[in-house]
Write a protein that holds these residues in place. Structure first.
Motif, PDB file in Angstrom:
ATOM      1  N   ASP A   2      -3.812   9.012   3.709  1.00 11.42           N
ATOM      2  CA  ASP A   2      -3.067   9.939   2.851  1.00 11.42           C
ATOM      3  C   ASP A   2      -2.137  10.868   3.626  1.00 11.42           C
ATOM      4  N   ARG A  45       4.331   5.832  -5.284  1.00 10.69           N
ATOM      5  CA  ARG A  45       4.365   5.916  -6.750  1.00 10.69           C
ATOM      6  C   ARG A  45       3.360   6.942  -7.253  1.00 10.69           C
ATOM      7  N   ALA A  46       2.158   6.913  -6.686  1.00  8.25           N
ATOM      8  CA  ALA A  46       1.121   7.846  -7.114  1.00  8.25           C
ATOM      9  C   ALA A  46       1.508   9.292  -6.814  1.00  8.25           C
ATOM     10  N   ARG A  47       2.387   9.479  -5.840  1.00  9.15           N
ATOM     11  CA  ARG A  47       2.852  10.827  -5.478  1.00  9.15           C
ATOM     12  C   ARG A  47       4.083  11.244  -6.250  1.00  9.15           C
ATOM     13  N   GLY A  48       4.502  10.416  -7.194  1.00  9.49           N
ATOM     14  CA  GLY A  48       5.577  10.793  -8.103  1.00  9.49           C
ATOM     15  C   GLY A  48       6.976  10.423  -7.664  1.00  9.49           C
ATOM     16  N   TRP A  57       0.834  -1.208   0.000  1.00 13.53           N
ATOM     17  CA  TRP A  57       0.000   0.000   0.000  1.00 13.53           C
ATOM     18  C   TRP A  57       0.865   1.252   0.000  1.00 13.53           C
ATOM     19  N   ASP A  75       1.794  11.290   2.651  1.00 17.82           N
ATOM     20  CA  ASP A  75       2.384  12.590   2.321  1.00 17.82           C
ATOM     21  C   ASP A  75       3.637  12.834   3.151  1.00 17.82           C
ATOM     22  N   GLU A 105       2.520   1.722  -3.499  1.00 15.45           N
ATOM     23  CA  GLU A 105       1.602   2.282  -4.497  1.00 15.45           C
ATOM     24  C   GLU A 105       1.316   3.758  -4.204  1.00 15.45           C
ATOM     25  N   GLY A 106       1.172   4.106  -2.930  1.00 13.99           N
ATOM     26  CA  GLY A 106       0.919   5.495  -2.574  1.00 13.99           C
ATOM     27  C   GLY A 106       2.081   6.407  -2.913  1.00 13.99           C
TER      28      GLY A 106
END
Length: 243
Positions: A225, A21-24, A15, A229, A18-19
């Motif tokens: 989230d 990765r989604a944040r760049g 998890w 962050d 993936e999080g």
């Protein structure tokens, strides 16, 4: 590059991967201890300049520890199940050697790792219930009455994965009851010498929550989230502070 090191069955680590990765965060790899130990080519060097390693990944790329900017270390133990030995003595010897190699590889990454290995664990120290309770008292957390027995508890084979009711990452706390001071949780993580700590709480009959345990290997998902962050910020800052 950045790494998430974890067992393949670690859903919380997946998890987080993936999080991130989604944040760049890139390039980012999710690797298992099986991959680290099962590389077809591993070069591990220890000299006056320090320790470093190079290993071949399954797709042919080379992972050089000097190219790693930050690591989320969730390696709880070395994988021994695949060892092809017929005698117990040979298996024990090989397991000890592999564990030592894995610890040394992780130590190469320690300066840029969240929860680097230490003497008593690969992702932070394993502690008994009594040890965690003593640290919680020093940190200022409310604890339940202690029960002490003359019969020692068996040593765990790996650190227990905590529920992670409260997560501590650096100086930041996620999930603490809104009526509580968050500083004791941060103090507990400092006393445990951990960047990332999960604290389990117990509530009963409307009473204030009390300390129920802690783990260097908590479930990260309750942080949501906001935790991801902060984890992104933490990881990207590691390389800047590395020697």
């Amino acid at each position: 590059m950045w790494l998430v090191l974890c067992d393949p069955a670690d859903r919380a680590a997946g998890w987080a991967y993936e999080g991130l990765r989604a944040r760049g965060l890139a390039p980012l790899e999710q690797l298992s201890p099986q991959t680290l130990l099962g590389s077809t080519r591993t070069a591990h060097r220890v000299d006056r300049l320090g320790a470093r390693f190079e290993l071949s990944l399954p797709d042919g790329r080379v992972l050089d520890s000097r190219d790693v900017d930050g690591v989320l270390n969730r390696v709880a133990s070395a994988p021994f199940g695949y060892l092809p030995f017929t005698t117990h003595a040979d298996a024990v010897y090989a397991a000890e050697e592999l564990s030592a190699l894995l610890r040394s590889l992780l130590t190469c990454l320690a300066p840029v790792s969240v929860n680097p290995p230490c003497r008593y664990g690969l992702c932070g120290a394993w502690r008994s219930t009594a040890e965690w309770t003593a640290l919680a008292i020093r940190a200022g957390l409310p604890v339940p009455p202690a029960r002490i027995s003359s019969s020692p508890d068996p040593e765990p084979r790996r650190p227990p994965a905590g529920r992670g009711d409260v997560l501590v990452l650096g100086e930041h706390v996620f999930g603490a009851p809104t009526t509580e001071d968050e500083e004791p949780y941060v103090r507990l993580a400092r006393l445990a010498e951990l960047d990332l700590l999960g604290v389990d709480l117990h509530c009963e009959d409307g009473q204030p929550a009390v300390f129920a345990g802690a783990s260097p290997l908590p479930d990260l998902r309750p942080g949501g989230d906001p935790f991801l962050d902060r984890l992104l910020e933490h990881l990207t800052a590691l390389s800047a502070g590395a020697p």
